[in-house]
Design an enzyme around this catalytic site. Structure first.
Site, PDB file in Angstrom:
ATOM      1  N   ASN A  19      23.178  59.155  20.516  1.00  0.00           N
ATOM      2  CA  ASN A  19      21.883  58.488  20.623  1.00  0.00           C
ATOM      3  C   ASN A  19      20.913  59.547  21.151  1.00  0.00           C
ATOM      4  O   ASN A  19      20.899  59.847  22.340  1.00  0.00           O
ATOM      5  CB  ASN A  19      22.013  57.304  21.589  1.00  0.00           C
ATOM      6  CG  ASN A  19      20.771  56.434  21.612  1.00  0.00           C
ATOM      7  OD1 ASN A  19      19.741  56.797  21.035  1.00  0.00           O
ATOM      8  ND2 ASN A  19      20.853  55.310  22.284  1.00  0.00           N
ATOM      9  N   ARG A  70      22.618  56.811  16.155  1.00  0.00           N
ATOM     10  CA  ARG A  70      21.721  55.660  16.263  1.00  0.00           C
ATOM     11  C   ARG A  70      20.331  56.135  15.852  1.00  0.00           C
ATOM     12  O   ARG A  70      19.796  57.084  16.420  1.00  0.00           O
ATOM     13  CB  ARG A  70      21.704  55.161  17.708  1.00  0.00           C
ATOM     14  CG  ARG A  70      20.837  53.962  17.871  1.00  0.00           C
ATOM     15  CD  ARG A  70      20.934  53.394  19.254  1.00  0.00           C
ATOM     16  NE  ARG A  70      20.083  52.216  19.328  1.00  0.00           N
ATOM     17  CZ  ARG A  70      19.928  51.496  20.410  1.00  0.00           C
ATOM     18  NH1 ARG A  70      20.560  51.802  21.512  1.00  0.00           N
ATOM     19  NH2 ARG A  70      19.127  50.453  20.395  1.00  0.00           N
ATOM     20  N   HIS A 124      16.977  46.398  17.851  1.00  0.00           N
ATOM     21  CA  HIS A 124      18.241  45.930  18.455  1.00  0.00           C
ATOM     22  C   HIS A 124      19.156  45.338  17.384  1.00  0.00           C
ATOM     23  O   HIS A 124      19.980  44.462  17.673  1.00  0.00           O
ATOM     24  CB  HIS A 124      18.007  44.826  19.520  1.00  0.00           C
ATOM     25  CG  HIS A 124      17.257  45.268  20.724  1.00  0.00           C
ATOM     26  ND1 HIS A 124      16.260  44.495  21.297  1.00  0.00           N
ATOM     27  CD2 HIS A 124      17.351  46.380  21.499  1.00  0.00           C
ATOM     28  CE1 HIS A 124      15.774  45.107  22.352  1.00  0.00           C
ATOM     29  NE2 HIS A 124      16.403  46.256  22.497  1.00  0.00           N
ATOM     30  N   ARG A 133       7.038  46.326  28.680  1.00  0.00           N
ATOM     31  CA  ARG A 133       6.201  45.980  27.517  1.00  0.00           C
ATOM     32  C   ARG A 133       5.645  44.568  27.680  1.00  0.00           C
ATOM     33  O   ARG A 133       6.329  43.671  28.165  1.00  0.00           O
ATOM     34  CB  ARG A 133       7.005  46.050  26.213  1.00  0.00           C
ATOM     35  CG  ARG A 133       7.548  47.418  25.888  1.00  0.00           C
ATOM     36  CD  ARG A 133       8.110  47.455  24.476  1.00  0.00           C
ATOM     37  NE  ARG A 133       8.841  48.680  24.225  1.00  0.00           N
ATOM     38  CZ  ARG A 133      10.170  48.764  24.089  1.00  0.00           C
ATOM     39  NH1 ARG A 133      10.912  47.669  24.135  1.00  0.00           N
ATOM     40  NH2 ARG A 133      10.741  49.927  23.886  1.00  0.00           N
ATOM     41  N   GLU A 183      26.939  47.867  21.043  1.00  0.00           N
ATOM     42  CA  GLU A 183      26.312  48.551  19.910  1.00  0.00           C
ATOM     43  C   GLU A 183      27.133  49.766  19.472  1.00  0.00           C
ATOM     44  O   GLU A 183      27.171  50.107  18.295  1.00  0.00           O
ATOM     45  CB  GLU A 183      24.890  48.984  20.302  1.00  0.00           C
ATOM     46  CG  GLU A 183      23.947  47.789  20.409  1.00  0.00           C
ATOM     47  CD  GLU A 183      22.790  48.019  21.376  1.00  0.00           C
ATOM     48  OE1 GLU A 183      23.036  48.118  22.596  1.00  0.00           O
ATOM     49  OE2 GLU A 183      21.638  48.092  20.910  1.00  0.00           O
TER      50      GLU A 183
END
Ligand code: ADP
Length: 406
Positions: A7, A90, A179, A240, A387
């Protein structure tokens, strides 16, 4: 086969080495501060820690250090880098180019690059991670796994924004969602866990972490999701703001010293739980302050709960009902109090939380479980996300020529 999961961020590389035969994670590591002062690597293999602080000017040097860590005779886990059968990357934004994970080819790299305007912070780093692996491990295949891919089954009525259609046709302005690997993993696991058939199943997945998103998954396919063209849209998150009237941007540009980029930066990095509570982006800190009666912290938590409830109601309406509601990620797996607040008064929908079961699965003790009452028509579950296993399994399937079956 051993598969490396990577990642890559703009100045970091998170990695895991997984043995697919035994399903064991052999090593976990983080290379940080690439290209800036104080570059370092920290890797764990069991209780052995490989830790070095040394200049690393780019991702290639970061990957070289990662391999040094993995190959270290004392603290590593590999004898030769040829033991790595494939690397699964990813990648944040696949735009409309990718509906599934894919072997990296020249065309795939070009498409990741073409999608940089949609994922300006992540895609360049993800691409650099791929290029660095190609350079340092030229014989190892690379697979790209996109955060957006699972959501590509959304119908146009769910993914279109109500602006003139030419902005979609010319500039690809639409909802993409993120996601994806997490929503795909937990929606599949909960079907297995509850013994639900894929066809006819209606599942709402709530991935609540630093970044948060919900998805409506019908017949095993994503029907709708809360994040948009970027991860800014949807529920209130750590930093956010989530959904708001786009006219706020112009209003703030006109009435503050921020330009558009400044406003967007504020909305992405200084808003959400942090911006409302003034305390922290971390739900644990907000909870602690709320328990002491801090009104801003209580408001921040209430806003998060409110926004998640809103999407649950909306997605139940879109799917004509719901069979299971799933909580996952840092908050979803650990914060029983928040789950209780979110699921309050949903009996009208057939969803009734069992407070004792809910409280037992929390605070670092997350496991796959049902937290609704036995007579609840809608099952409410906690499914810890994974994940990495999605990336690893897709990578294995692709490099060994097997179909990916969900
Ligand atoms: P990311 O989106 O960065 O992967 P996570 O999924 O780890 O983030 O979610 C981070 C959030 O999860 C934080 O708000 C944090 O408070 C919460 N969280 C993580 N672990 C726990 C825990 N053991 N107990 C309560 N909350 C937790």
């Amino acid at each position: 086969m051993k598969i490396l999961i990577l990642n890559a961020g703009s100045s970091s590389l998170k990695y895991q080495l997984i043995d697919m035969d035994s399903n064991a994670t052999l090593a976990k590591g983080l290379v940080e501060r690439i290209g800036i002062e104080g570059s370092r690597i920290k890797q764990k293999v069991g209780d052995k820690v490989f830790e070095v602080t040394t200049p690393m000017k780019d991702h290639t040097e970061g990957i070289e250090w990662m391999l040094k860590g993995l190959l270290d005779t004392e603290k590593g886990v590999l004898k030769s880098m040829d033991e790595i059968g494939a690397v699964g990357h990813r990648v944040l934004h696949g735009g409309e180019s990718f509906t599934a994970s894919t072997l990296v080819t020249e065309e795939v790299k070009a498409a990741i690059e073409a999608n940089i305007p949609l994922g300006p912070l992540h895609n360049p780093a993800n691409l650099q991670g791929i290029l660095a692996c190609e350079k340092v491990m030229p014989n190892t295949p690379n697979v790209a796994v996109f955060d957006t891919a699972f959501h590509q089954t959304m119908p146009a009525k769910a993914f279109m924004y109500g602006v003139p259609k030419k902005y979609y046709t010319d500039l690809h302005v639409r909802r993409y969602g993120f996601h994806g690997s997490s929503h795909r993993y937990v929606s599949k696991r909960v079907r297995e866990f509850l013994g639900l058939e894929k066809e006819g199943s209606r599942i709402i997945t709530c991935h609540l972490g630093n970044g948060s998103s919900l998805a409506a998954v019908k017949d095993g396919k994503c029907l709708d999701t809360s994040m948009g063209i970027t991860p800014l849209e949807g529920v209130l998150m750590g930093t956010r703001c989530g959904t708001l009237d786009a006219a706020v941007v112009e209003y703030l540009v006109d009435n503050t010293d921020m330009d558009v980029k400044g406003v967007l930066n504020m909305m992405n990095k200084q808003s959400g739980l942090l911006g409302i509570s003034g305390i922290s982006s971390d739900m644990r800190d907000v909870d602690a302050a709320a328990a002491e009666g801090n009104e801003d912290a209580i408001l921040a938590r209430d806003m998060l709960v409110w926004s998640v409830r809103k999407y649950i109601g909306a997605y139940a309406a879109e799917m004509g009902g719901v069979d299971a509601i799933v909580f996952t990620a840092g908050i979803g797996e650990n914060n029983g109090k928040l789950r209780e607040m979110i699921m309050q008064d949903f009996e009208y929908l057939g969803a009734k939380l069992d407070p004792a079961k809910n409280a037992a699965c929390a605070d670092g003790h997350a496991y796959e479980c049902t937290i609704s009452t036995d007579d609840s028509k809608v099952k409410i579950c906690v499914i810890p996300t994974d994940e990495e296993s999605v990336i690893a399994k897709d990578t294995l399937c692709i490099v060994s020529g097997q179909p990916i079956v969900d």
